[in-house]
Design a protein around this motif. Structure first.
Motif, PDB file in Angstrom:
ATOM      1  N   HIS A   1       3.420  -0.829 -14.569  1.00  0.00           N
ATOM      2  CA  HIS A   1       3.168   0.188 -13.569  1.00  0.00           C
ATOM      3  C   HIS A   1       2.369  -0.449 -12.440  1.00  0.00           C
ATOM      4  N   VAL A   2       2.144   0.294 -11.382  1.00  0.00           N
ATOM      5  CA  VAL A   2       1.244  -0.141 -10.317  1.00  0.00           C
ATOM      6  C   VAL A   2       0.130   0.890 -10.208  1.00  0.00           C
ATOM      7  N   ASP A   3      -0.989   0.484  -9.635  1.00  0.00           N
ATOM      8  CA  ASP A   3      -2.138   1.380  -9.539  1.00  0.00           C
ATOM      9  C   ASP A   3      -2.344   1.943  -8.139  1.00  0.00           C
ATOM     10  N   THR A   4      -1.508   1.523  -7.209  1.00  0.00           N
ATOM     11  CA  THR A   4      -1.641   2.049  -5.859  1.00  0.00           C
ATOM     12  C   THR A   4      -0.302   1.922  -5.162  1.00  0.00           C
ATOM     13  N   ALA A   5      -0.155   2.633  -4.060  1.00  0.00           N
ATOM     14  CA  ALA A   5       1.067   2.577  -3.274  1.00  0.00           C
ATOM     15  C   ALA A   5       0.707   2.440  -1.797  1.00  0.00           C
TER      16      ALA A   5
ATOM     17  N   ARG B   1       4.619  -7.942  -3.418  1.00  0.00           N
ATOM     18  CA  ARG B   1       5.431  -8.269  -2.245  1.00  0.00           C
ATOM     19  C   ARG B   1       6.898  -7.892  -2.431  1.00  0.00           C
ATOM     20  N   SER B   2       7.445  -8.215  -3.597  1.00  0.00           N
ATOM     21  CA  SER B   2       8.884  -8.085  -3.796  1.00  0.00           C
ATOM     22  C   SER B   2       9.316  -6.708  -4.281  1.00  0.00           C
ATOM     23  N   LEU B   3       8.434  -6.011  -4.989  1.00  0.00           N
ATOM     24  CA  LEU B   3       8.841  -4.763  -5.632  1.00  0.00           C
ATOM     25  C   LEU B   3       8.159  -3.534  -5.050  1.00  0.00           C
ATOM     26  N   ALA B   4       6.837  -3.565  -4.953  1.00  0.00           N
ATOM     27  CA  ALA B   4       6.106  -2.359  -4.540  1.00  0.00           C
ATOM     28  C   ALA B   4       6.565  -1.809  -3.185  1.00  0.00           C
ATOM     29  N   PRO B   5       6.722  -2.648  -2.144  1.00  0.00           N
ATOM     30  CA  PRO B   5       7.184  -2.077  -0.864  1.00  0.00           C
ATOM     31  C   PRO B   5       8.570  -1.451  -0.975  1.00  0.00           C
ATOM     32  N   ARG B   6       9.445  -2.075  -1.763  1.00  0.00           N
ATOM     33  CA  ARG B   6      10.794  -1.534  -1.908  1.00  0.00           C
ATOM     34  C   ARG B   6      10.764  -0.173  -2.594  1.00  0.00           C
ATOM     35  N   LEU B   7       9.939  -0.047  -3.625  1.00  0.00           N
ATOM     36  CA  LEU B   7       9.844   1.223  -4.336  1.00  0.00           C
ATOM     37  C   LEU B   7       9.223   2.303  -3.458  1.00  0.00           C
ATOM     38  N   CYS B   8       8.236   1.912  -2.650  1.00  0.00           N
ATOM     39  CA  CYS B   8       7.649   2.874  -1.709  1.00  0.00           C
ATOM     40  C   CYS B   8       8.722   3.382  -0.754  1.00  0.00           C
ATOM     41  N   GLY B   9       9.563   2.456  -0.269  1.00  0.00           N
ATOM     42  CA  GLY B   9      10.643   2.846   0.628  1.00  0.00           C
ATOM     43  C   GLY B   9      11.627   3.781  -0.036  1.00  0.00           C
TER      44      GLY B   9
ATOM     45  N   ARG C   1       8.956   1.333   7.497  1.00  0.00           N
ATOM     46  CA  ARG C   1      10.017   1.655   8.454  1.00  0.00           C
ATOM     47  C   ARG C   1      11.146   0.618   8.483  1.00  0.00           C
ATOM     48  N   PRO C   2      10.837  -0.706   8.483  1.00  0.00           N
ATOM     49  CA  PRO C   2      11.945  -1.672   8.472  1.00  0.00           C
ATOM     50  C   PRO C   2      12.831  -1.554   7.235  1.00  0.00           C
ATOM     51  N   ILE C   3      12.235  -1.220   6.093  1.00  0.00           N
ATOM     52  CA  ILE C   3      13.014  -1.058   4.863  1.00  0.00           C
ATOM     53  C   ILE C   3      13.942   0.141   4.991  1.00  0.00           C
ATOM     54  N   LEU C   4      13.416   1.252   5.512  1.00  0.00           N
ATOM     55  CA  LEU C   4      14.243   2.435   5.690  1.00  0.00           C
ATOM     56  C   LEU C   4      15.349   2.188   6.708  1.00  0.00           C
ATOM     57  N   ALA C   5      15.010   1.471   7.794  1.00  0.00           N
ATOM     58  CA  ALA C   5      16.014   1.188   8.823  1.00  0.00           C
ATOM     59  C   ALA C   5      17.131   0.306   8.279  1.00  0.00           C
TER      60      ALA C   5
END
Length: 287
Positions: free
Chosen positions: A110-114, A149-157, A277-281
């Motif tokens: 799991h992660v502890d923050t987003a 770097r590789s997972l958390a930003p993608r999951l947030c997106g 935003r770049p991930i969503l775009a």
């Protein structure tokens, strides 16, 4: 590689022999006495505590770390202070700390923050402190390097793409950065729920920690605990969260007392937020 580069790249560093064994032993005497006061004598009795008693014990354990001179001396380690000051480029403030003796269950990744940035200067850091030599069969702490770097930003997106209400809140951050705390609290369960299914077992790094060793880790790194293979074993540890005094969104009611300095008022400037935003775009463009 410089330790700061290692922390930035992997999301964690391990520092050996941070704490005095004598100070750890004194702290364990206090922690054990508190657990026994609430009827927790081993993993089984701990797991069997009624919810109300377990909640009360959690509060009491937090208070122990705040009020005990021994615990405060433990947490005021010059090594911890130095590392956190360099990571934060600011004075560290202790957000919470608790000690535990048993954790037999398999804790899923799991992660502890987003929505926290993987790049320095950081606002939040957690420390996992070994209060004894951690036996391999006791359920070792593990991390998955680089996932901040590789997972958390993608999951947030993905969560923002799935939840229009959270996306709307995210889009307000430029004008109302103080709403980060609300976004984090609402989005974190959805982000964390996606982690375990994306982690392969061979990606996990289970650490061989000795008494007094401390793991400093970015809370956006995927982590967990392996299953305990021997219920007779303990796994004495202390988990802490630290924040930079300037960190936006860091407000939890009454601040936990810092062993270093009294926290100054927290600014509301936007700080260390992952830009999704770049991930969503990119996802929209590929459809």
């Amino acid at each position: 590689m410089d330790w700061r580069e290692e922390y930035s790249d992997l999301g964690f560093i391990v520092v050996e022999n941070v704490f005095s064994h004598a100070l750890i032993d004194a702290h364990l005497v206090e922690a054990t006495a508190l657990l026994r006061e609430y009827g927790a004598f081993d993993a089984a009795t701990m797991a069997a505590l009624p919810i109300a008693a377990d909640d009360a014990l959690m509060v009491a354990m937090l208070n122990l770390h705040q009020r005990s001179e021994i615990a405060r001396r433990l947490l005021a380690s010059p090594i911890i202070r130095s590392i956190l000051r360099q990571l934060f480029e600011a004075e560290p403030v202790l957000a919470f700390a608790r000690s535990a003796l048993w954790q037999p269950e398999d804790m899923l990744a799991h992660v502890d923050t987003a929505f926290r940035s993987p790049d320095p200067p950081y606002s939040i850091c957690r420390t996992w402190c070994a209060l004894e030599d951690i036996h391999p069969d006791s359920g070792r702490f593990y991390l998955v390097p680089g996932t901040h770097r590789s997972l958390a930003p993608r999951l947030c997106g993905e969560v923002l793409n799935e939840r229009a209400d959270l996306l709307a809140l995210f889009e307000q951050l430029a004008d109302a950065p103080e709403s980060w705390r609300r976004l984090h609290n609402l989005a974190w369960p959805f982000v964390s729920a996606k982690v375990a299914e994306r982690i392969e077992p061979d990606e996990r790094i289970a650490l061989d920690l000795k008494k007094g060793d401390v793991v400093f880790f970015n809370p956006a790194v995927a982590h967990g605990a392996l299953a305990c293979a021997d219920a007779s074993l303990t796994r004495k540890m202390m988990i802490c969260e630290w924040a930079a005094q300037r960190a936006s969104g860091f407000e939890r009611g009454e601040p936990f007392a810092s062993p270093f300095a009294h926290p100054r008022p927290i600014s509301t400037q936007q700080d260390n937020l992952i830009d999704i935003r770049p991930i969503l775009a990119a996802r929209a463009a590929s459809r």
